[in-house]
Scaffold this motif. Structure first.
Motif, mmCIF file in Angstrom:
data_model
loop_
_atom_site.group_PDB
_atom_site.id
_atom_site.type_symbol
_atom_site.label_atom_id
_atom_site.label_comp_id
_atom_site.label_asym_id
_atom_site.label_seq_id
_atom_site.Cartn_x
_atom_site.Cartn_y
_atom_site.Cartn_z
ATOM 1 N N ALA A 42 -21.864 -16.576 54.750
ATOM 2 C CA ALA A 42 -22.578 -16.011 55.989
ATOM 3 C C ALA A 42 -22.421 -16.866 57.339
ATOM 4 N N TRP A 43 -22.382 -18.304 57.018
ATOM 5 C CA TRP A 43 -22.587 -19.185 58.180
ATOM 6 C C TRP A 43 -21.505 -20.104 58.532
ATOM 7 N N VAL A 116 -32.435 -18.813 55.473
ATOM 8 C CA VAL A 116 -32.950 -17.968 54.389
ATOM 9 C C VAL A 116 -31.898 -17.112 54.114
ATOM 10 N N TYR A 117 -31.777 -17.226 52.601
ATOM 11 C CA TYR A 117 -30.270 -16.476 52.327
ATOM 12 C C TYR A 117 -30.517 -16.058 50.710
ATOM 13 N N ARG A 123 -29.051 -9.101 46.331
ATOM 14 C CA ARG A 123 -30.034 -8.436 47.218
ATOM 15 C C ARG A 123 -30.407 -7.292 46.862
ATOM 16 N N GLY A 124 -31.811 -7.014 47.833
ATOM 17 C CA GLY A 124 -32.638 -5.985 47.434
ATOM 18 C C GLY A 124 -33.194 -5.944 46.296
ATOM 19 N N GLN A 125 -33.637 -7.097 45.753
ATOM 20 C CA GLN A 125 -34.208 -7.188 44.249
ATOM 21 C C GLN A 125 -35.819 -7.912 44.844
ATOM 22 N N GLY A 126 -35.904 -8.337 46.053
ATOM 23 C CA GLY A 126 -37.156 -8.770 46.486
ATOM 24 C C GLY A 126 -37.214 -10.371 46.426
ATOM 25 N N TYR A 127 -35.984 -11.000 46.108
ATOM 26 C CA TYR A 127 -35.961 -12.282 45.905
ATOM 27 C C TYR A 127 -36.387 -13.226 47.306
ATOM 28 N N ALA A 128 -35.721 -12.710 48.402
ATOM 29 C CA ALA A 128 -35.953 -13.351 49.735
ATOM 30 C C ALA A 128 -37.707 -13.279 49.961
ATOM 31 N N LYS A 129 -38.244 -12.053 49.721
ATOM 32 C CA LYS A 129 -39.612 -11.814 49.977
ATOM 33 C C LYS A 129 -40.389 -12.522 49.033
ATOM 34 N N PHE A 157 -36.433 -18.586 63.581
ATOM 35 C CA PHE A 157 -35.632 -17.947 64.499
ATOM 36 C C PHE A 157 -34.963 -16.826 63.564
ATOM 37 N N PHE A 164 -39.163 -8.024 59.229
ATOM 38 C CA PHE A 164 -39.089 -8.916 57.866
ATOM 39 C C PHE A 164 -39.878 -9.847 57.871
ATOM 40 N N TYR A 165 -39.932 -10.856 58.822
ATOM 41 C CA TYR A 165 -40.832 -12.081 58.612
ATOM 42 C C TYR A 165 -42.072 -11.965 58.888
ATOM 43 N N LYS A 365 -33.159 -8.245 68.033
ATOM 44 C CA LYS A 365 -32.575 -8.518 66.459
ATOM 45 C C LYS A 365 -32.033 -9.982 66.081
HETATM 46 C C1 LIG Z 1 -31.947 -11.251 54.653
HETATM 47 C C2 LIG Z 1 -31.617 -11.699 53.160
HETATM 48 C C3 LIG Z 1 -32.205 -12.991 53.043
HETATM 49 C C4 LIG Z 1 -32.847 -10.663 52.458
HETATM 50 O O1 LIG Z 1 -32.550 -10.978 50.933
HETATM 51 P P1 LIG Z 1 -33.040 -10.028 49.785
HETATM 52 O O2 LIG Z 1 -33.296 -10.730 48.684
HETATM 53 O O3 LIG Z 1 -31.994 -8.729 49.731
HETATM 54 O O4 LIG Z 1 -34.556 -9.427 50.485
HETATM 55 P P2 LIG Z 1 -35.420 -8.686 49.665
HETATM 56 O O5 LIG Z 1 -34.876 -7.834 48.632
HETATM 57 O O6 LIG Z 1 -36.610 -9.693 49.197
HETATM 58 O O7 LIG Z 1 -35.906 -7.868 50.896
HETATM 59 C C5 LIG Z 1 -35.079 -6.735 51.366
HETATM 60 C C6 LIG Z 1 -35.467 -6.624 52.812
HETATM 61 O O8 LIG Z 1 -34.673 -7.278 53.545
HETATM 62 C C7 LIG Z 1 -34.774 -6.813 55.077
HETATM 63 N N1 LIG Z 1 -33.409 -7.040 55.356
HETATM 64 C C8 LIG Z 1 -32.251 -7.604 54.807
HETATM 65 N N2 LIG Z 1 -31.330 -7.473 55.632
HETATM 66 C C9 LIG Z 1 -31.531 -7.369 56.890
HETATM 67 C C10 LIG Z 1 -31.058 -7.152 58.265
HETATM 68 N N3 LIG Z 1 -29.737 -7.504 58.322
HETATM 69 N N4 LIG Z 1 -31.996 -6.706 59.052
HETATM 70 C C11 LIG Z 1 -33.160 -6.548 58.983
HETATM 71 N N5 LIG Z 1 -33.854 -6.528 57.595
HETATM 72 C C12 LIG Z 1 -33.122 -7.003 56.564
HETATM 73 C C13 LIG Z 1 -35.005 -5.746 54.937
HETATM 74 O O9 LIG Z 1 -36.151 -5.421 55.464
HETATM 75 C C14 LIG Z 1 -35.472 -5.277 53.230
HETATM 76 O O10 LIG Z 1 -36.515 -4.339 53.432
HETATM 77 P P3 LIG Z 1 -36.794 -3.205 52.339
HETATM 78 O O11 LIG Z 1 -36.684 -3.843 51.008
HETATM 79 O O12 LIG Z 1 -38.205 -2.808 53.197
HETATM 80 O O13 LIG Z 1 -35.752 -2.278 52.964
HETATM 81 C C15 LIG Z 1 -30.413 -11.371 52.622
HETATM 82 O O14 LIG Z 1 -29.826 -10.076 53.031
HETATM 83 C C16 LIG Z 1 -29.164 -12.262 53.152
HETATM 84 O O15 LIG Z 1 -29.165 -13.489 52.812
HETATM 85 N N6 LIG Z 1 -28.564 -11.983 54.688
HETATM 86 C C17 LIG Z 1 -27.610 -12.859 54.922
HETATM 87 C C18 LIG Z 1 -27.919 -14.114 55.428
HETATM 88 C C19 LIG Z 1 -29.164 -13.798 56.844
HETATM 89 O O16 LIG Z 1 -29.013 -12.843 57.623
HETATM 90 N N7 LIG Z 1 -30.164 -14.400 56.513
HETATM 91 C C20 LIG Z 1 -31.463 -14.220 57.152
HETATM 92 C C21 LIG Z 1 -31.473 -15.133 58.502
HETATM 93 S S1 LIG Z 1 -32.685 -15.124 59.742
#
Ligand SMILES: CC(C)(COP(=O)(O)OP(=O)(O)OC[C@H]1O[C@@H](n2cnc3c(N)ncnc32)[C@H](O)[C@@H]1OP(=O)(O)O)[C@@H](O)C(=O)NCCC(=O)NCCS
Length: 395
Positions: A42-43, A116-117, A123-129, A157, A164-165, A365
């Motif tokens: 990603a980075w 945050v990654y 993804r989509g399993q609620g892990y980041a949340k 940021f 999301f945050y 965004k």
């Molecule tokens: C963002 C990220 C950490 C989410 O991880 P995840 O474990 O899939 O997240 P969760 O399953 O807990 O939650 C999913 C939520 O992420 C949010 N989300 C993921 N990618 C998003 C994006 N590009 N824009 C906005 N929201 C996003 C959605 O709101 C989604 O919500 P929903 O379940 O209501 O649809 C992951 O997509 C990632 O690593 N992305 C690449 C790196 C990045 O952009 N990090 C954030 C830097 S600020």
């Protein structure tokens, strides 16, 4: 070496994000490296994976971060260290901060949250949340480090918008900027019709320390915060704009310059100033994923608010002259644009001198400045105002 994720290749074997077996813990040094390898996709931008890892290690050693950076992992608590699978990860940085309430200012600690990654296949399993929920629990219980540091706010940021945050308490704060194009040496040497701009002075790192981060300048900023908080319905906070922030940004730009511009002396001009009006700024060059993303960021402006019409004109002209110097510097380093965040009305006037059609951009965004405030639970005001919300605080 982290164990292969074979048990997780079938998503049916993944624990749900709300499983009681999930826990947030600080990564071991090896796990930190593994998490960097995972998020490199990603980075890493224009760097190769090894250089990206080296960049992260280089930044880790900087004074800003070396004592307070923690890499957090969401894992299954039943898996032992060395074998556990990284479900999601992030970093926190400890930051010196100021908090002013009712005319009293105190030095405090805030946290910055970054990186945050979650890897694409999880993804989509609620892990980041879940990870962020667990992180807020640690912050609220002041359990971030062994020696508990009282912390009432944290910043991040967001590059994924404002929503999301916010669900975890990190609310969006002003996130606007001006973007200006580059100018060549020939253009720089041309007068702007009808405007007489003063000469500017290039600032090296030591000058930034003297003019932007001296004890006197920082004391003035503290006094402004304190005064603003008198009889105010909101607490005022700021990330202390110490020299360590600038050296962190420069360590980053010098690392990229060394990799991407081999043979060229690393950038030594770190800002510009105009002594007669006392206007100074510090900047850094940000090398993006593609050359189009290369941006010279003004990290912070320092100036005294003018009190007369004549002083106002001189201050605005000095700002415009400094912006032109930044536009030239950006040209010399193959940047695509220059940017500075949350312009004040005086800076808006300065930009209008250079380009009357330039408009403030309100970001929706990327790089959304977000603040999580828990002061109300500890006897402070419900509302909080983030002062000095400029690019220096980003990491
Ligand atoms: C963002 C990220 C950490 C989410 O991880 P995840 O474990 O899939 O997240 P969760 O399953 O807990 O939650 C999913 C939520 O992420 C949010 N989300 C993921 N990618 C998003 C994006 N590009 N824009 C906005 N929201 C996003 C959605 O709101 C989604 O919500 P929903 O379940 O209501 O649809 C992951 O997509 C990632 O690593 N992305 C690449 C790196 C990045 O952009 N990090 C954030 C830097 S600020």
């Amino acid at each position: 070496m982290i164990a292969a994720d074979t048990s997780y290749t079938d998503n049916a074997a993944l624990l749900p994000g709300d499983s009681p077996e999930l826990t947030l813990l600080a990564a071991s040094p090896k796990e930190r490296v593994e998490s960097i390898k995972l998020n490199s996709t990603a980075w890493k931008g224009p760097l190769d994976p090894d250089s990206y890892l080296a960049r992260e290690d280089h930044l880790y050693r900087q004074p800003l971060t070396r004592d307070g950076l923690i890499c957090w992992l969401l894992v299954d608590r039943r898996e032992p260290e060395g074998q556990r699978t990284i479900l999601s990860s992030c970093e926190t940085y400890k930051k010196k901060a100021w908090l002013a309430h009712d005319g009293e200012l105190s030095d405090t600690i805030a946290y910055g949250v970054g990186s945050v990654y979650c890897r694409p296949e999880f993804r989509g399993q609620g892990y980041a949340k879940r990870m962020l929920q667990e992180l807020t629990i640690k912050m609220d219980e002041w359990q971030m480090e062994k020696a508990a540091n009282r912390t009432l706010f944290s910043v991040l940021f967001s590059d994924i918008g404002k929503n999301f945050y916010a669900q975890f308490g990190w609310k969006p704060f002003p996130s606007s900027h001006f973007e200006l194009p580059l100018i060549s040496k020939d253009d720089y040497n041309q007068q702007i019709p009808g405007v007489s701009l003063p000469n500017t002075r290039d600032l090296a790192a030591a000058d930034v320390q003297s003019y932007i981060c001296s004890d006197t300048v920082l004391q003035k900023e503290r006094d402004l915060l304190r005064t603003a908080s008198q009889n105010s319905p909101s607490t005022k906070i700021a990330i202390a704009p110490s020299f360590d922030h600038y050296s962190w940004h420069w360590a980053r730009e010098e690392f990229y310059a060394g990799k991407l511009c081999p043979g060229r002396t690393p950038p030594v001009i770190k800002g510009a100033g105009e002594d007669a009006s006392g206007v100074y700024c510090a900047w850094n060059r940000n090398f993006g994923e593609t050359p189009e993303e290369n941006t010279l960021y003004i990290l912070r402006w320092v100036y005294d608010d003018p009190t007369t019409a004549e002083e106002t004109k001189a201050t605005v002209n000095a700002m415009a002259a400094i912006l032109r110097r930044a536009q030239l510097e950006a040209h010399e380093w193959n940047m695509s644009t220059i940017q500075f965040w949350n312009p004040t009305p005086l800076l808006e006037k300065a930009v209008a001198l250079l380009d009357p059609s330039a408009k403030v951009v309100h970001r929706e965004k990327t790089s959304i400045a977000c603040l999580r405030w828990t002061g109300a639970d500890h006897g402070l005001t419900k509302d909080v105002e983030w002062l000095l919300n400029e690019k220096y605080a980003w990491c």
